[in-house]
Write a protein that holds these residues in place. Structure first.
Motif, mmCIF file in Angstrom:
data_model
loop_
_atom_site.group_PDB
_atom_site.id
_atom_site.type_symbol
_atom_site.label_atom_id
_atom_site.label_comp_id
_atom_site.label_asym_id
_atom_site.label_seq_id
_atom_site.Cartn_x
_atom_site.Cartn_y
_atom_site.Cartn_z
ATOM 1 N N PHE A 93 0.831 -1.205 0.000
ATOM 2 C CA PHE A 93 0.000 0.000 0.000
ATOM 3 C C PHE A 93 0.866 1.256 0.000
ATOM 4 O O PHE A 93 0.576 2.219 -0.726
ATOM 5 C CB PHE A 93 -0.912 -0.019 1.222
ATOM 6 C CG PHE A 93 -1.748 1.226 1.368
ATOM 7 C CD1 PHE A 93 -2.847 1.425 0.559
ATOM 8 C CD2 PHE A 93 -1.419 2.190 2.307
ATOM 9 C CE1 PHE A 93 -3.620 2.572 0.680
ATOM 10 C CE2 PHE A 93 -2.183 3.337 2.438
ATOM 11 C CZ PHE A 93 -3.285 3.531 1.625
ATOM 12 N N VAL A 94 1.934 1.272 0.807
ATOM 13 C CA VAL A 94 2.818 2.444 0.868
ATOM 14 C C VAL A 94 3.470 2.691 -0.483
ATOM 15 O O VAL A 94 3.528 3.831 -0.971
ATOM 16 C CB VAL A 94 3.884 2.242 1.970
ATOM 17 C CG1 VAL A 94 4.969 3.321 1.866
ATOM 18 C CG2 VAL A 94 3.239 2.288 3.348
ATOM 19 N N ILE A 95 3.974 1.621 -1.110
ATOM 20 C CA ILE A 95 4.623 1.772 -2.421
ATOM 21 C C ILE A 95 3.606 2.248 -3.464
ATOM 22 O O ILE A 95 3.911 3.129 -4.288
ATOM 23 C CB ILE A 95 5.261 0.437 -2.851
ATOM 24 C CG1 ILE A 95 6.401 0.075 -1.899
ATOM 25 C CG2 ILE A 95 5.765 0.521 -4.285
ATOM 26 C CD1 ILE A 95 7.009 -1.290 -2.163
ATOM 27 N N PHE A 96 2.404 1.663 -3.429
ATOM 28 C CA PHE A 96 1.369 2.066 -4.381
ATOM 29 C C PHE A 96 1.029 3.535 -4.229
ATOM 30 O O PHE A 96 0.923 4.279 -5.230
ATOM 31 C CB PHE A 96 0.116 1.218 -4.175
ATOM 32 C CG PHE A 96 -1.103 1.746 -4.877
ATOM 33 C CD1 PHE A 96 -1.274 1.592 -6.244
ATOM 34 C CD2 PHE A 96 -2.096 2.430 -4.166
ATOM 35 C CE1 PHE A 96 -2.390 2.086 -6.889
ATOM 36 C CE2 PHE A 96 -3.217 2.927 -4.797
ATOM 37 C CZ PHE A 96 -3.371 2.753 -6.163
ATOM 38 N N MET A 97 0.862 4.029 -2.998
ATOM 39 C CA MET A 97 0.505 5.429 -2.768
ATOM 40 C C MET A 97 1.637 6.365 -3.192
ATOM 41 O O MET A 97 1.375 7.455 -3.722
ATOM 42 C CB MET A 97 0.152 5.641 -1.300
ATOM 43 C CG MET A 97 -1.179 5.038 -0.882
ATOM 44 S SD MET A 97 -2.581 5.657 -1.856
ATOM 45 C CE MET A 97 -2.524 7.418 -1.504
ATOM 46 N N TRP A 98 2.898 5.926 -2.961
ATOM 47 C CA TRP A 98 4.013 6.780 -3.364
ATOM 48 C C TRP A 98 4.025 6.957 -4.877
ATOM 49 O O TRP A 98 4.170 8.082 -5.376
ATOM 50 C CB TRP A 98 5.330 6.166 -2.897
ATOM 51 C CG TRP A 98 6.517 7.058 -3.151
ATOM 52 C CD1 TRP A 98 6.992 8.045 -2.364
ATOM 53 C CD2 TRP A 98 7.365 7.035 -4.306
ATOM 54 N NE1 TRP A 98 8.082 8.652 -2.929
ATOM 55 C CE2 TRP A 98 8.338 8.044 -4.133
ATOM 56 C CE3 TRP A 98 7.396 6.261 -5.471
ATOM 57 C CZ2 TRP A 98 9.326 8.297 -5.077
ATOM 58 C CZ3 TRP A 98 8.388 6.512 -6.404
ATOM 59 C CH2 TRP A 98 9.341 7.517 -6.211
ATOM 60 N N PHE A 99 3.878 5.879 -5.630
ATOM 61 C CA PHE A 99 3.858 5.979 -7.087
ATOM 62 C C PHE A 99 2.631 6.750 -7.566
ATOM 63 O O PHE A 99 2.703 7.492 -8.561
ATOM 64 C CB PHE A 99 3.886 4.590 -7.725
ATOM 65 C CG PHE A 99 5.258 4.026 -7.867
ATOM 66 C CD1 PHE A 99 6.131 4.508 -8.829
ATOM 67 C CD2 PHE A 99 5.704 3.028 -7.022
ATOM 68 C CE1 PHE A 99 7.406 3.995 -8.966
ATOM 69 C CE2 PHE A 99 6.981 2.508 -7.149
ATOM 70 C CZ PHE A 99 7.841 2.992 -8.119
#
Length: 264
Positions: free
Chosen positions: A227-233
């Motif tokens: 989720f963190v990686i998805f939100m950053w991108f």
């Protein structure tokens, strides 16, 4: 186009991402390790119960107090049978029935709860064979006191006279007129007309709800990483699109409101 990554706001976002990802991985790995430890404990406990059947029984006093090392071990005790109780709501081989629990009064002055066997159907004194008279020596697997509400042990009260929901010193102290060992024994060979109750694994060593909670928490922590990686991108893409539109003069050259809202 990517100069916005050097702004204080994006420094904060990047530091948060770089710190949260290893933290989530660490917590997920720790929860997975806890689950694997419980699986290993379950295997060891199952092997311990199997090995205990092949070992020579030892005197009860040598195996107390009950812990993970002594639970399931064969013990012997000598005394005279006293008060008898029934433990309803116990399943064996897929059938409902009840345990026949008889207190063995030993020379120490304390009574040892002994499960003499299991009978099918609802608890009823008319179906229960009387305990042997005179002095007897029993051999069975040592078990820790049960906790109401755990591992299928009923916590309900208001049972008829002569019945108890849990086999424990705390539950029996008000039902018998003598001190009770903080342990119990299930006979290796049940008395006539009854079925022997197999020894249970040591407490806190099974694949219970806590074990699967650890597995569930593992999945959650690793999901947080994604989720963190998805939100950053997602934030990066929106910022790049905004910067591109600003260069083309399609929008005013200002910070995107949507990104600010997401960061907050």
């Amino acid at each position: 186009m990517y100069r916005f990554l050097l702004t204080p706001r994006w420094w904060g976002i990047n530091i948060f991402v770089l710190l949260s990802i290893p933290f989530c991985i660490f917590m997920g790995s720790w929860q997975l390790g806890r689950f694997e430890d419980r699986v290993q404990d379950h295997r060891a406990a199952t092997e311990q119960v199997s090995e205990a059947r092949r070992e020579a029984p030892r005197p009860l006093a040598d195996m107390l107090p009950v812990d993970k090392a002594t639970s399931g071990k064969l013990v012997t005790a000598t005394g005279r049978y006293g008060k008898q109780l029934l433990v309803p709501g116990r399943e064996l081989d897929g059938r409902q029935g009840f345990y026949v629990l008889t207190l063995l009064r030993t020379g120490s002055g304390q009574a040892l709860p002994v499960v003499r066997g299991w009978l099918p159907g609802s608890a009823g004194t008319a179906k229960v064979p009387a305990p042997p008279a005179g002095e007897v020596t029993v051999t069975g697997a040592l078990q820790a006191s049960e906790t109401p509400g755990d591992n299928g042990v009923s916590a309900r009260g208001g049972l008829p006279a002569g019945q108890t929901s849990a086999i424990s010193a705390a539950s029996l102290v008000n039902l018998v007129p003598y001190d009770v060992y903080d342990a119990w024994v299930t006979l290796s060979k049940a008395d006539a007309g009854m079925t022997a109750v197999p020894a249970a694994a040591p407490p806190d060593s099974g694949l219970d709800l806590k074990a699967f909670q650890n597995l569930g928490y593992t999945a959650e922590w690793f999901a947080f990483v994604g989720f963190v990686i998805f939100m950053w991108f997602r934030l990066l893409r929106r910022e790049v699109e905004f910067a591109r539109d600003a260069e083309l003069g399609l929008v005013a050259d200002e910070e995107p409101v949507a990104v600010d809202a997401a960061v907050r």
